[in-house]
Design an enzyme around this catalytic site. Structure first.
Site, PDB file in Angstrom:
ATOM      1  N   ASN A 101      33.269  34.507  36.659  1.00 61.64           N
ATOM      2  CA  ASN A 101      34.366  33.529  36.732  1.00 61.64           C
ATOM      3  C   ASN A 101      35.138  33.374  35.432  1.00 61.64           C
ATOM      4  OD1 ASN A 101      34.099  32.811  39.413  1.00 61.64           O
ATOM      5  ND2 ASN A 101      32.521  31.300  38.992  1.00 61.64           N
ATOM      6  N   HIS A 198      44.249  41.282  46.808  1.00 61.86           N
ATOM      7  CA  HIS A 198      44.436  42.091  45.594  1.00 61.86           C
ATOM      8  C   HIS A 198      45.825  42.728  45.537  1.00 61.86           C
ATOM      9  CE1 HIS A 198      39.808  42.475  44.821  1.00 61.86           C
ATOM     10  NE2 HIS A 198      40.273  41.265  44.627  1.00 61.86           N
TER      11      HIS A 198
HETATM   12  C1  HEM Z   1      36.059  41.819  48.750  1.00 63.10           C
HETATM   13  C2  HEM Z   1      35.359  41.414  47.725  1.00 63.10           C
HETATM   14  C3  HEM Z   1      35.996  41.101  46.394  1.00 63.10           C
HETATM   15  C4  HEM Z   1      35.615  41.565  45.198  1.00 63.10           C
HETATM   16  C5  HEM Z   1      34.438  42.472  44.916  1.00 63.10           C
HETATM   17  C6  HEM Z   1      36.544  41.057  44.222  1.00 63.10           C
HETATM   18  C7  HEM Z   1      36.474  41.296  42.875  1.00 63.10           C
HETATM   19  C8  HEM Z   1      37.493  41.025  41.987  1.00 63.10           C
HETATM   20  C9  HEM Z   1      37.513  41.427  40.612  1.00 63.10           C
HETATM   21  C10 HEM Z   1      36.387  42.141  39.888  1.00 63.10           C
HETATM   22  C11 HEM Z   1      38.692  41.040  40.085  1.00 63.10           C
HETATM   23  C12 HEM Z   1      39.177  41.282  38.665  1.00 63.10           C
HETATM   24  C13 HEM Z   1      38.553  40.287  37.730  1.00 63.10           C
HETATM   25  C14 HEM Z   1      38.768  40.672  36.296  1.00 63.10           C
HETATM   26  O1  HEM Z   1      38.582  41.837  35.954  1.00 63.10           O
HETATM   27  O2  HEM Z   1      39.135  39.776  35.502  1.00 63.10           O
HETATM   28  C15 HEM Z   1      39.427  40.371  41.123  1.00 63.10           C
HETATM   29  C16 HEM Z   1      40.679  39.838  40.972  1.00 63.10           C
HETATM   30  C17 HEM Z   1      41.309  39.142  41.947  1.00 63.10           C
HETATM   31  N1  HEM Z   1      40.781  38.768  43.169  1.00 63.10           N
HETATM   32 FE1  HEM Z   1      39.159  39.558  44.029  1.00 63.10          FE
HETATM   33  N2  HEM Z   1      37.468  40.294  44.867  1.00 63.10           N
HETATM   34  C18 HEM Z   1      37.174  40.278  46.200  1.00 63.10           C
HETATM   35  C19 HEM Z   1      37.823  39.570  47.175  1.00 63.10           C
HETATM   36  C20 HEM Z   1      38.852  38.704  46.928  1.00 63.10           C
HETATM   37  C21 HEM Z   1      39.357  37.733  47.860  1.00 63.10           C
HETATM   38  C22 HEM Z   1      38.767  37.468  49.242  1.00 63.10           C
HETATM   39  C23 HEM Z   1      40.387  37.098  47.248  1.00 63.10           C
HETATM   40  C24 HEM Z   1      41.247  35.983  47.753  1.00 63.10           C
HETATM   41  C25 HEM Z   1      41.377  35.686  49.021  1.00 63.10           C
HETATM   42  C26 HEM Z   1      40.546  37.705  45.944  1.00 63.10           C
HETATM   43  C27 HEM Z   1      41.550  37.423  45.061  1.00 63.10           C
HETATM   44  C28 HEM Z   1      41.707  38.049  43.836  1.00 63.10           C
HETATM   45  C29 HEM Z   1      42.927  37.969  43.038  1.00 63.10           C
HETATM   46  C30 HEM Z   1      44.230  37.312  43.463  1.00 63.10           C
HETATM   47  C31 HEM Z   1      42.660  38.637  41.844  1.00 63.10           C
HETATM   48  C32 HEM Z   1      43.606  38.798  40.640  1.00 63.10           C
HETATM   49  C33 HEM Z   1      43.364  37.630  39.691  1.00 63.10           C
HETATM   50  C34 HEM Z   1      44.302  37.558  38.494  1.00 63.10           C
HETATM   51  O3  HEM Z   1      45.157  38.417  38.315  1.00 63.10           O
HETATM   52  O4  HEM Z   1      44.155  36.599  37.701  1.00 63.10           O
HETATM   53  N3  HEM Z   1      39.576  38.636  45.771  1.00 63.10           N
HETATM   54  N4  HEM Z   1      38.671  40.365  42.265  1.00 63.10           N
END
Ligand code: HEM
Length: 327
Positions: A101, A198
């Site tokens: 987080n 994403h």
């Molecule tokens: C399917 C499983 C998922 C995994 C394994 C996952 C994992 C991740 C990871 C590792 C990042 C990058 C974090 C970083 O490097 O700082 C990320 C970014 C993000 N995730 Fe997921 N995520 C998943 C599902 C979701 C879901 C369900 C949502 C929302 C409904 C979501 C919304 C986002 C968004 C919008 C970002 C970009 C955040 C930013 O730019 O500040 N993700 N996620």
């Protein structure tokens, strides 16, 4: 006899009416939540959140991604109860300080909305509802679908770092994703649609460098990665673990470019690209890449489902005075 029959009929009609109301009236919801929950107690709640979000995103569009991700990380751990907002204390390390987080952002937008709501209608609007509404407004702001969500979530009283072990890892393959989401009642289609979140935002090198081991020797690079895109990711990582890589070419626009990137083997995380590698999910990815309207429809349905995960009602929760602290 006939009087009794009459009463029985009347009761049946009443039951039927309630069932009909439940299915048609958006203000009527069995789990204590409803679309117009704040109609009498804080009629401008939705607008206050929307205006606060829009103002923040106008000065920093990248916060749309942050708000959407915050809602997911809130709901997946302990349900949609704003447990993600709690600050750690000397006796308790909270969810927000877990490695998964640490790159979450946008807390000050929620604080800002809460402060305004407390001025208008003190002690009424929960932080959990603000997070859910802010995510909804962020999606719409980015050009995504608009969907209504029921309100009335209560704020939780527990936020522990150890609970965040239940967040899906970026190294998950599609079976692991399907299992993790399936345990919460999500279908395979929901998993693919929710991953479409994403379409907004970025990942840091630390989240995808597992795919680039010895990236100078092509041998160890993830075979599901397009060689040119592997070079792009490697270049990003040459700036360090916190260097950011957009998930797709339109990082602040909510569209279906994410799925088209998967078709090009240019998904950023293992958990992204796996959706195209596995036959079970590939056809859904193909569908969303071809038809953005279909993605939008499935996404909003899955988001509605997510926004209702383990919601706390009545005395199981509270309306926090300050989103960062249990009352
Ligand atoms: C399917 C499983 C998922 C995994 C394994 C996952 C994992 C991740 C990871 C590792 C990042 C990058 C974090 C970083 O490097 O700082 C990320 C970014 C993000 N995730 Fe997921 N995520 C998943 C599902 C979701 C879901 C369900 C949502 C929302 C409904 C979501 C919304 C986002 C968004 C919008 C970002 C970009 C955040 C930013 O730019 O500040 N993700 N996620």
């Amino acid at each position: 006899m006939s009087v009794r029959m009459g009463i029985v009929n009347l009761v049946s009609v009443l039951v039927l009416m309630i069932e009909v109301m439940a299915s048609y009236d958006p203000g009527f919801q069995a789990n204590g939540l409803s679309m117009n929950y704040y109609l009498m107690s804080c009629p401008f709640a939705d607008n206050i959140v929307k205006d606060t979000v829009n103002e923040a995103l106008q000065s920093d569009p990248s916060l749309a991604a942050a708000l959407l991700r915050m809602h997911f990380h809130d709901c997946f751990i302990e349900g949609c109860d704003a447990s993600i907002l709690i600050d750690s204390t000397k006796d308790n390390t909270a969810e927000k300080d877990s490695p998964a987080n640490l790159s979450l952002r946008g807390y000050e937008i929620i604080d800002d909305a809460k402060q305004q709501l407390e001025t208008q209608c003190p002690g009424v609007v929960s932080c959990a509802d603000i997070v859910a509404l802010a995510a909804r407004d962020a999606v719409f702001w980015g050009g995504g679908p608009y969907y209504d969500i029921p309100k009335g979530r209560k704020d939780g009283r527990r936020s522990k770092i150890e609970d965040t072990i239940n967040l899906p890892a970026p190294t998950f393959n599609s079976s692991e994703l399907i299992r993790t989401f399936g345990q919460r009642g999500f279908s395979v289609q929901d998993v693919v649609a929710l991953s479409g979140a994403h379409t907004l935002g970025v990942a840091r090198c630390s989240s995808f460098k597992n795919r680039l081991r010895n990236f100078n020797s092509t041998h160890d690079v993830d075979p599901e990665l397009d060689p040119n895109f592997a070079k792009t990711l490697s270049k990003t990582c040459s700036a360090g673990d916190t260097a950011e890589q957009p998930f797709d070419a339109t990082r602040n626009t909510f569209d279906n470019a994410y799925y088209n990137a998967l078709l090009q083997k240019a998904g950023v995380l293992t958990s992204d690209q796996t959706l195209y590698t596995t036959p079970k999910t590939r056809s859904i990815v193909n569908g969303y890449a071809m038809n953005q309207a279909m993605f939008f429809l499935d996404f909003q349905q899955a988001m509605l489902k997510m926004s209702l995960l383990d919601v706390k009602e009545g005395s199981k929760g509270e309306v926090r005075d300050n989103c960062r602290k249990i009352n």
